[in-house]
Design an enzyme around this catalytic site. Structure first.
Site, PDB file in Angstrom:
ATOM      1  CB  SER A 151     -38.602  24.923 -23.610  1.00 63.07           C
ATOM      2  OG  SER A 151     -37.986  23.806 -22.988  1.00 63.07           O
ATOM      3  CE  LYS A 208     -39.031  20.392 -24.059  1.00 61.54           C
ATOM      4  NZ  LYS A 208     -38.182  21.048 -23.037  1.00 61.54           N
ATOM      5  CB  SER A 228     -37.361  23.917 -19.921  1.00 54.87           C
ATOM      6  OG  SER A 228     -36.929  25.027 -20.666  1.00 54.87           O
TER       7      SER A 228
END
Lengths: 495, 541
Positions: free
Chosen positions: B167, B92, B191
């Site tokens: 997310s 990420k 997330s």
């Protein structure tokens, strides 16, 4: 120095003063990262890492030593230590604050409700200390001219994250002298427990004063002004006195004191406006989620307490009460750890020495010579306590004169040679022996009949001439007091 | 003859590497090719680092060769390699990799290059993993659809018109689309688990303190945790094993040992399923509430039936303070975020706006005004407000007290002998672009079933549990602190029980469409849907 106006102002108004001191703690590394704190004189931003630069993803780790130093300070001012403490974020925006918040302590400081007593010209005065807490220092802004005449602000993050202790007093202080004495005593305390080097001119100790006036006999506090940028103890006293006079003049003129931060200018001898506080700042404190609360283990605290050296106040009391020193001598010695060490070691070398005599040697000759050497950037002289003890013994025994002893001491400091060796080499040993001295005195009388007659006739002052002649004859080695006694014995003349 | 290397699971790739049937370079090349081909349609990656990945792959191959040479017939040396050795992994884009970008999905970090490795990156380097690139995400991890990325939305490979969740939407989509077998995300309120559910893969949020946050761009410090995405429980467990453990640079990382059994979950489905006998699962009734898609609930109930059939006891339990989770989360998380994001001021790195004649405050306003997106600004405002003098007690302090109650609910259930809780991960399947962006609260409700777990600091895992109208449903398992191994065993058991289901191991239905390098991007699709929605709004009924 205080003007008539100043004295008059003090008749009407009572100053109310509180002091905040920020001092850099003496740790090898910064508060929350491993960067070295030895950045004095280093290239800008050479002592930085992701943590103290506030880079994305960096996290703080507590410096245990810094916590210990604040706990030690708390013990030394007899403050309360919480069972557990924590860190809080103090939020504000400024270019010298890389994270946009300062990690500080809000409602659980490491030390609370302590006291400190200082000696002033009006006697001892006790100041309550509200709190001492730990926080991180900010970076340093440097303003420089840039290309095209633009003004540039540069940021040096070397100082960013250095451990700082903030010590805050209650508004107990009433005079500038008390404020100065408090700052001096705090510096001494911090140095003696090794918490901080607390050099004011190096920014290691920053003193801020909150000054307000109120009509004598009233309770309510007046509007307070925060005074900063005082770089010496003297400027603390001067700035507060200036502020008292300035505020009194405003009040006398029917004007209001503005709540503001003012800086002190040493050159101009006045305070000047830095910024006006229109509303109280909202720092939005909240507990620092990156650091778990810290439990203060009683055993840890006990070991810190045991590790503390004798504190300045206790040492002064011991010098006065157990060693019989005058309060002044005790204060001078205790204020100077180096002098205090020499004093104690000299007494330790010979317990029979007169403590006051040793104290005078140290506070007089030693400090004079050491300070002169320091001023001349010479090598710091070291005194061997055993040699100082020997020297004091020689003087006490009348073996050498005090004047010669000073020369011996000076040479000892310069060369490190033993006192006895210097005395022998320079022929300083005094002639005190009655037989030897008697023969010389007789010869001097014979050689100076006129002076001898004057003494016999009661002109006592003439004896000085004869003593001088004896000294000359012995190249200064005669014991002057013994020579005088011998002359009197022969020529009469009342003592 | 040639097998599609990207269809394999990480532990299958590891076996091929050890047998010499393939190389890390071949694995990496294959995954790079798919990622590069499909990123136009999916936008899962903010950076595909072909050069760096191949360099790491070659280094991994060299070590395998050396191990084979030096070991006793290669066996001992190869056995010493971590299962992740030579395996491509997605990161990420809020994970610091030395010398690389780290945008956190925000314009304000455009151009910033991290000068250091995050702890987990060090750990992954140590085990020889290969970093394929940095994945897309909601800006500063704030969002549940990946639509709040400053670099465009991500499409869900099951339906390119829908969101992958957020997310960590890019990390989830990349694993689901076989760009990588493994990726790392962060989970502050759901997330990892919610995008895992929406993309039909496994995603775990570990216990708070299990994985060091050092080097991870912070959203809400007391809630953030790093965790794995994978296409099965074994792979996810191996990735957690690689990154978990105490790190002195994160004071909130716990000195709790990481069990090596994470690397040895049962290989056989039957053996895995047998673990369930006698286990007690709790079904928290507050997680099955109005607003939940009835078909999602049906899938979850079917999943529960699988557990019961395998000999587990499932009982109704109550977590009475669940309803306060959302409200308290949206005080605590924004409050911490408002401080964590204060450092983005344009003074040292990233976007920097200097106004002619302006003071530093003017520069801050310009930099932050331009650099942050609307959702990030909304949360900074929420948090700033909640911490302000006069409001602190009513909001932040009260929220922290409620947080304690939420945590106590879980503690009491686990103290009563429940091994784990079973709940939906998300109240719905993947939703269309634009469906929730107009209403922040509707978006926030996407995480109603996941964020209480963050508030309590507990581990939670989302595993595939069938399809609803062709889109994946995620089943969430929640355990007591440090029970990750147990959750993985339960997840592995569930995989074993459902191995024969039609949806098990099924590739995303729009994978083929993702290959269209000339078709619409996720941003194009989102814009088209927005136009449609606007037309529908004005159309007469």
């Amino acid at each position: 120095m205080p003007s008539v106006a100043f004295a008059a102002a003090l008749d009407r108004y009572e100053p109310v003063i509180g002091i905040e001191v920020h001092c850099q703690l003496r740790t090898a590394s910064k508060m929350f990262c491993g960067c070295s704190t030895a950045y004095d004189g280093a290239a800008p931003n050479s002592h930085t890492c992701p943590v103290c630069l506030g880079l994305p993803g960096a996290l703080p780790v507590i410096n245990r030593r810094a916590v210990e130093l604040v706990l030690a300070t708390g013990v030394a001012i007899e403050a309360r230590t919480p069972d557990a403490t924590r860190w809080d974020r103090k939020n504000y925006f400024y270019p010298d604050l890389p994270k946009g918040y300062q990690i500080s302590q809000y409602d659980l400081p490491l030390a609370a409700l302590g006291t400190m007593t200082v000696d002033t010209s009006d006697g001892p005065f006790t100041i309550r200390i509200t709190r001492a807490h730990l926080e991180e220092d900010t970076a340093k802004l440097v303003h420089a001219p840039g290309p095209g005449g633009k003004r540039l602000s540069l940021v040096d993050f070397n100082r960013s994250g250095a451990p700082l202790m903030e010590v805050v007093t209650e508004p107990d202080i009433r005079t500038a002298e008390q404020a100065r004495r408090y700052a001096e005593e705090l510096q001494l305390l911090l140095r003696s427990i090794g918490a901080s080097d607390a050099d004011m001119d190096r920014g290691q100790m920053r003193v801020e004063a909150n000054v307000s006036l109120r009509l004598r006999g009233t309770e309510a506090f007046g509007t307070r002004v925060e005074v900063k940028n005082m770089n010496s103890f003297k400027s603390v006293e001067r700035a507060i006195n200036f502020e008292i006079e300035r505020q009194a003049a405003l009040l006398d003129g029917g004007r209001e004191v503005v709540q503001e931060t003012r800086g002190w200018s040493d050159e101009r001898g006045e305070t000047y406006r830095m910024r006006v506080k229109e509303s109280s700042d909202d720092y939005r404190y909240f507990p620092e989620p990156d650091l778990p609360p810290l439990r203060v283990d009683p055993a840890w605290l006990a070991s810190i307490r045991e590790g503390l050296p004798e504190l300045p106040a206790a040492r002064r009391a011991r010098y006065r009460d157990a060693l019989g020193l005058a309060a002044y001598d005790a204060s001078v010695l205790v204020a100077d750890p180096d002098a205090s060490r020499l004093f104690e070691a000299t007494l330790a070398a010979d317990a029979d020495l007169d403590a006051t005599v040793v104290a005078h040697w140290v506070t007089g000759e030693y400090l004079k010579l050491r300070n002169a050497a320091a001023a001349g950037a010479g090598a710091a002289p070291t005194a061997d306590p055993g040699q100082l003890a020997a020297l004091v013994r020689l003087v006490a025994a009348g073996a050498i004169s005090r004047g010669n002893a000073k020369e011996v001491f000076e040479e000892h400091l310069a060369s490190g040679a033993p006192a006895e060796a210097i005395v022998a080499a320079r022929g300083f040993r005094q002639i005190s022996d009655a037989g030897t001295l008697g023969a010389i005195v007789d010869a001097v009388i014979a050689a100076n009949p006129a002076a001898a007659a004057d003494v016999r006739a009661g002109k006592v002052a003439a004896i000085g001439f004869l003593v001088g002649a004896v000294m000359k004859e012995t190249r200064g080695q005669a014991n002057a007091a013994a020579a005088q006694a011998a002359l009197r014995e022969r020529l009469g003349g009342a003592a | 003859m040639a097998i599609d290397l990207t269809s394999l699971l990480a532990h299958e790739m590891a076996a091929l590497l050890r047998s010499g049937s393939t190389s890390s370079r071949a694995l990496t090349e294959a995954h790079l090719a798919v990622a590069e081909r499909q990123n136009h349609a999916l936008n899962a990656w903010l950076l595909i680092d072909r050069e760096g990945a191949l360099r790491q792959a070659d280094a991994a191959d060299a070590r395998i060769a050396a191990a084979r040479r030096d070991g006793l017939d290669g066996v001992a040396g190869l056995a010493a390699l971590h299962p992740l050795h030579g395996i491509p992994v997605g990161l990420k884009d809020l994970i610091s990799v030395e010398g690389g970008q780290c945008t956190a999905g925000s314009r304000i970090l455009a151009g910033y290059r991290a000068p250091y490795d995050a702890h987990i990156v060090e750990r992954l380097r140590a085990v020889g993993a290969v970093f394929l690139g940095k994945t897309n995400m909601d800006e500063f991890a704030m969002g549940s659809s990946n639509e709040y990325s400053a670099y465009g939305p991500v499409s869900n490979p099951w339906d390119l018109d829908t969101v992958p969740g957020g997310s960590s939407g890019g990390s989830a989509a990349a694993v689901a689309a076989h760009h990588v077998p493994l990726s790392l995300g962060t989970d502050t309120g759901g997330s990892i688990r919610q995008p895992a559910a929406l993309c039909g893969i496994v995603g775990m949020k570990p216990t708070y303190g299990r994985v060091s946050r050092y080097g991870i761009v912070a959203f809400a410090s007391s809630l953030d945790q790093i965790g794995p995405f994978a296409r099965d429980a074994r792979d996810a467990a191996a990735l957690l094993h690689a990154v978990a453990g105490r790190d002195a640079r994160d004071s909130t990382s716990a000195p709790v040992s990481v069990p090596d059994e994470l690397l040895h979950l049962a290989a056989s489905d039957d053996e895995a399923a047998s673990w369930l006998r006698g286990k007690r699962f709790g079904l928290p009734r507050e997680y099955f509430v109005a607003g939940m898609d009835p078909d999602v609930e049906r899938r979850i109930r079917e999943g529960v039936a699988f557990l019961e059939d395998a000999g587990a006891r499932v009982e109704d339990v109550s977590l009475p303070h669940t309803d306060y989770g959302l409200a308290t989360y949206y005080i605590v998380a924004p409050a911490e975020a408002s401080a964590n994001l204060a450092r983005y001021d344009g003074v040292r790195y990233g976007l920097s706006r200097r106004l002619e004649g302006g003071d530093f405050i003017a520069d801050y306003l310009a930099t932050r005004g331009e650099g942050f997106g609307a959702e990030v600004k909304r949360r900074i405002m929420l948090g700033t407000y909640a911490l302000s003098a006069g409001y602190y007690d009513a909001f932040y302090l009260k929220a922290q007290k409620v947080r304690t109650l939420i945590k106590r609910d879980f503690d009491e259930v686990f103290a009563s002998g429940i091994d784990a809780l079973v709940a939906p991960t998300s109240p719905s399947v993947a939703f269309r672009f634009g469906a929730r962006t107009a209403d922040p609260v509707a978006m926030y409700l996407s995480d109603a079933c996941t964020l209480p777990v963050n508030m309590a600091g507990l581990p939670g895992i989302s595993i595939p549990c069938g399809l609803s109208e062709g889109l994946p449903v995620g089943l969430q398992l929640i355990g007591p602190a440090w029970s990750e191994l147990m959750l993985f065993r339960a997840a592995r058991a569930f995989e074993g029980l459902t191995a024969a289901a039609s949806w098990s191991g099924m590739p995303p239905t729009h994978l083929a469409a993702s290959n269209d390098g000339a078709g619409p991007t996720p941003a194009d699709r989102a814009a088209a849907l927005a136009t449609l929605a606007a037309a529908a709004l004005v159309a007469p009924r």
